[in-house]
Design an enzyme around this catalytic site. Sequence first.
Site, PDB file in Angstrom:
ATOM      1  N   ASN A   8       0.872  -1.173   0.000  1.00  0.00           N
ATOM      2  CA  ASN A   8       0.000   0.000   0.000  1.00  0.00           C
ATOM      3  C   ASN A   8       0.911   1.225   0.000  1.00  0.00           C
ATOM      4  O   ASN A   8       1.408   1.640   1.045  1.00  0.00           O
ATOM      5  CB  ASN A   8      -0.893  -0.016   1.248  1.00  0.00           C
ATOM      6  CG  ASN A   8      -1.676   1.282   1.411  1.00  0.00           C
ATOM      7  OD1 ASN A   8      -1.785   2.068   0.482  1.00  0.00           O
ATOM      8  ND2 ASN A   8      -2.226   1.508   2.601  1.00  0.00           N
ATOM      9  N   LYS A  10       0.349   4.210  -0.430  1.00  0.00           N
ATOM     10  CA  LYS A  10      -0.268   5.437   0.099  1.00  0.00           C
ATOM     11  C   LYS A  10       0.036   6.621  -0.823  1.00  0.00           C
ATOM     12  O   LYS A  10      -0.038   6.471  -2.041  1.00  0.00           O
ATOM     13  CB  LYS A  10       0.215   5.697   1.527  1.00  0.00           C
ATOM     14  CG  LYS A  10       0.078   4.466   2.430  1.00  0.00           C
ATOM     15  CD  LYS A  10       0.106   4.832   3.886  1.00  0.00           C
ATOM     16  CE  LYS A  10       0.224   3.554   4.713  1.00  0.00           C
ATOM     17  NZ  LYS A  10      -0.081   3.755   6.106  1.00  0.00           N
ATOM     18  N   HIS A  87      -9.535   1.056   4.897  1.00  0.00           N
ATOM     19  CA  HIS A  87      -8.264   1.335   5.580  1.00  0.00           C
ATOM     20  C   HIS A  87      -8.528   2.283   6.750  1.00  0.00           C
ATOM     21  O   HIS A  87      -9.357   3.190   6.649  1.00  0.00           O
ATOM     22  CB  HIS A  87      -7.268   1.960   4.601  1.00  0.00           C
ATOM     23  CG  HIS A  87      -5.883   1.985   5.147  1.00  0.00           C
ATOM     24  ND1 HIS A  87      -5.460   2.937   6.041  1.00  0.00           N
ATOM     25  CD2 HIS A  87      -4.837   1.139   4.974  1.00  0.00           C
ATOM     26  CE1 HIS A  87      -4.199   2.687   6.384  1.00  0.00           C
ATOM     27  NE2 HIS A  87      -3.798   1.602   5.747  1.00  0.00           N
ATOM     28  N   GLU A  89      -6.958   4.722   7.811  1.00  0.00           N
ATOM     29  CA  GLU A  89      -6.747   6.149   7.522  1.00  0.00           C
ATOM     30  C   GLU A  89      -7.997   6.755   6.878  1.00  0.00           C
ATOM     31  O   GLU A  89      -8.335   7.908   7.123  1.00  0.00           O
ATOM     32  CB  GLU A  89      -5.499   6.328   6.632  1.00  0.00           C
ATOM     33  CG  GLU A  89      -4.235   6.098   7.458  1.00  0.00           C
ATOM     34  CD  GLU A  89      -3.010   5.678   6.663  1.00  0.00           C
ATOM     35  OE1 GLU A  89      -3.017   5.770   5.426  1.00  0.00           O
ATOM     36  OE2 GLU A  89      -2.037   5.235   7.314  1.00  0.00           O
ATOM     37  N   GLU A 159      -5.224  -5.313  10.452  1.00  0.00           N
ATOM     38  CA  GLU A 159      -4.250  -4.258  10.711  1.00  0.00           C
ATOM     39  C   GLU A 159      -4.598  -3.550  12.018  1.00  0.00           C
ATOM     40  O   GLU A 159      -5.456  -2.650  12.020  1.00  0.00           O
ATOM     41  CB  GLU A 159      -4.274  -3.223   9.579  1.00  0.00           C
ATOM     42  CG  GLU A 159      -3.971  -3.770   8.208  1.00  0.00           C
ATOM     43  CD  GLU A 159      -3.388  -2.698   7.285  1.00  0.00           C
ATOM     44  OE1 GLU A 159      -2.297  -2.927   6.787  1.00  0.00           O
ATOM     45  OE2 GLU A 159      -4.010  -1.644   7.110  1.00  0.00           O
ATOM     46  N   GLY A 165       2.280   2.268  10.896  1.00  0.00           N
ATOM     47  CA  GLY A 165       3.238   3.375  10.796  1.00  0.00           C
ATOM     48  C   GLY A 165       3.923   3.741  12.098  1.00  0.00           C
ATOM     49  O   GLY A 165       4.580   4.775  12.175  1.00  0.00           O
ATOM     50  N   SER A 202       3.310  -2.018  10.408  1.00  0.00           N
ATOM     51  CA  SER A 202       4.751  -1.933  10.650  1.00  0.00           C
ATOM     52  C   SER A 202       5.533  -3.178  10.224  1.00  0.00           C
ATOM     53  O   SER A 202       6.525  -3.535  10.864  1.00  0.00           O
ATOM     54  CB  SER A 202       5.024  -1.593  12.122  1.00  0.00           C
ATOM     55  OG  SER A 202       4.581  -0.275  12.398  1.00  0.00           O
ATOM     56  N   GLY A 223       2.673  -0.935   4.331  1.00  0.00           N
ATOM     57  CA  GLY A 223       2.585   0.486   3.994  1.00  0.00           C
ATOM     58  C   GLY A 223       3.968   1.076   3.761  1.00  0.00           C
ATOM     59  O   GLY A 223       4.549   0.941   2.691  1.00  0.00           O
ATOM     60  N   GLY A 224       4.516   1.704   4.800  1.00  0.00           N
ATOM     61  CA  GLY A 224       5.789   2.427   4.694  1.00  0.00           C
ATOM     62  C   GLY A 224       6.892   1.650   3.979  1.00  0.00           C
ATOM     63  O   GLY A 224       7.554   2.178   3.076  1.00  0.00           O
TER      64      GLY A 224
END
Length: 240
Positions: A8, A10, A87, A89, A159, A165, A202, A223-224
């Site tokens: 992802n 983002k 998600h 977010e 998640e 994150g 993470s 993600g990151g």
Amino acid sequence: MSKIVIGNQKMYMNKEDVEAFSDMLKNIDKTNKEVIVCPTFPFLEYYNGIVPVGAQDVSINDNGAYTSQVSASQLKSLNVPYCIIGHSERREYNHETDEEINIKVKKLLENDITPILCIGEKLEERQNKLTETVIKNELIGDLKDLSPASVEKIIIAYEPIWAIGTGLTPTLEEIDESMKFIKEYVTTTYNVSKVTVLYGGSVSDKNIDELNTVESIDGYLIGGASAKKDAFAYIINSQK
Ligand code: PEP
């Protein structure tokens, strides 16, 4: 079963980053694993012929005057096979409800797009031992009125919100417990023989080898680390 690795990305990447990623993904060994990348809408076509892509959201509407929104049929017309929905977010910043997420699941399935449905608890919910209640309530709302055949097509991404994150993750035992809870709950409630459940929160090149020891994890939503070329390549290569 081969593991699924979903990035992802983002709103992390610009055109140059996406091009560098395409080169890495073109050359990496993808045997015995399924690699899917979810960039922002403008970059969906950059990964054509390299890896399957997913959108990061879809509209609840089919067509019309909805500035900035993208419909499931538009994604279908671009041959986009996957789409992330629910998600945390979006749930937080866009106040997205389970009712809306349920509509999105249905729109995607009607257009032969696989939903990647995100669920998970906040830190205080975990501390109050409400993890299973929260997950269950999200599933009840998000999967409302779906047939077993439809439920079976969905990829669920567990998640924990507090792990996204932050560099924090639940213990391996806690992840295993949640994976098993979701699988047991979905298979029995919706009368399906199997359900695919990913872990997200993470995941990195530093903890992936440890996470890979948890057999109940069918893959990862990342993600990151999916926006860092070397870290993402390490995670992909670690799936045997
Ligand atoms: C995510 O946002 O889906 C996610 C898992 O993020 P991160 O890997 O950065 O925690």
